[in-house]
Design an enzyme around this catalytic site. Sequence first.
Site, PDB file in Angstrom:
ATOM      1  N   ALA A 127       4.248   2.077   6.735  1.00  0.00           N
ATOM      2  CA  ALA A 127       4.130   2.723   5.430  1.00  0.00           C
ATOM      3  C   ALA A 127       4.119   1.706   4.295  1.00  0.00           C
ATOM      4  O   ALA A 127       3.285   1.788   3.380  1.00  0.00           O
ATOM      5  CB  ALA A 127       5.276   3.718   5.241  1.00  0.00           C
ATOM      6  N   GLU A 128       5.034   0.736   4.335  1.00  0.00           N
ATOM      7  CA  GLU A 128       5.099  -0.250   3.250  1.00  0.00           C
ATOM      8  C   GLU A 128       3.849  -1.118   3.211  1.00  0.00           C
ATOM      9  O   GLU A 128       3.320  -1.417   2.139  1.00  0.00           O
ATOM     10  CB  GLU A 128       6.341  -1.130   3.385  1.00  0.00           C
ATOM     11  CG  GLU A 128       6.484  -2.086   2.210  1.00  0.00           C
ATOM     12  CD  GLU A 128       7.736  -2.939   2.254  1.00  0.00           C
ATOM     13  OE1 GLU A 128       8.028  -3.554   1.218  1.00  0.00           O
ATOM     14  OE2 GLU A 128       8.406  -2.988   3.299  1.00  0.00           O
ATOM     15  N   ASN A 129       3.355  -1.513   4.374  1.00  0.00           N
ATOM     16  CA  ASN A 129       2.134  -2.320   4.420  1.00  0.00           C
ATOM     17  C   ASN A 129       0.939  -1.536   3.906  1.00  0.00           C
ATOM     18  O   ASN A 129       0.115  -2.058   3.161  1.00  0.00           O
ATOM     19  CB  ASN A 129       1.880  -2.842   5.837  1.00  0.00           C
ATOM     20  CG  ASN A 129       2.650  -4.097   6.134  1.00  0.00           C
ATOM     21  OD1 ASN A 129       2.143  -5.192   6.003  1.00  0.00           O
ATOM     22  ND2 ASN A 129       3.912  -3.944   6.508  1.00  0.00           N
TER      23      ASN A 129
END
Length: 148
Positions: A59-61
Amino acid sequence: MNLEKEIELMKREDGLSRTLNMEFISTPEPDTCKAQMKVDKLNRQVFGFLSGGATLALAENLAGVGSMALCRGKICVGINVSGSHVRAVLEGDTVTATARLQYKGRTLHQWHIDICNNKGQLVSTVEVTNYVLTPGKTAGAELNEEVR
């Protein structure tokens, strides 16, 4: 959202995205992007389920790639990640993350990411806040000051 430049960058550079075999996908919507990740020995727990940490990393990437596509030439870094996991995913399945931009400011982007299994069932929801920096000698110092 067109991610072609970011996809090419990810193919050339080592990092977590390549290590976990994340595949980023452009979409026709200007505020939405996607990624897929197969659940395998690199991102599972010892019990054979997708690791929650790998889910948050996906998700963060993805949110970072989306922010980079919106602000070409800028550095976009995650400053807050919060997620809830509602369903386990077994090794061999593939998860698909869909990120939707909730807020686009000059220096902050807020993303909501839904992660689903092969059957389209919700696995996790994640909120990511990215900080947008201008590259240069002071970018690292600027981030340290803002995060304190």
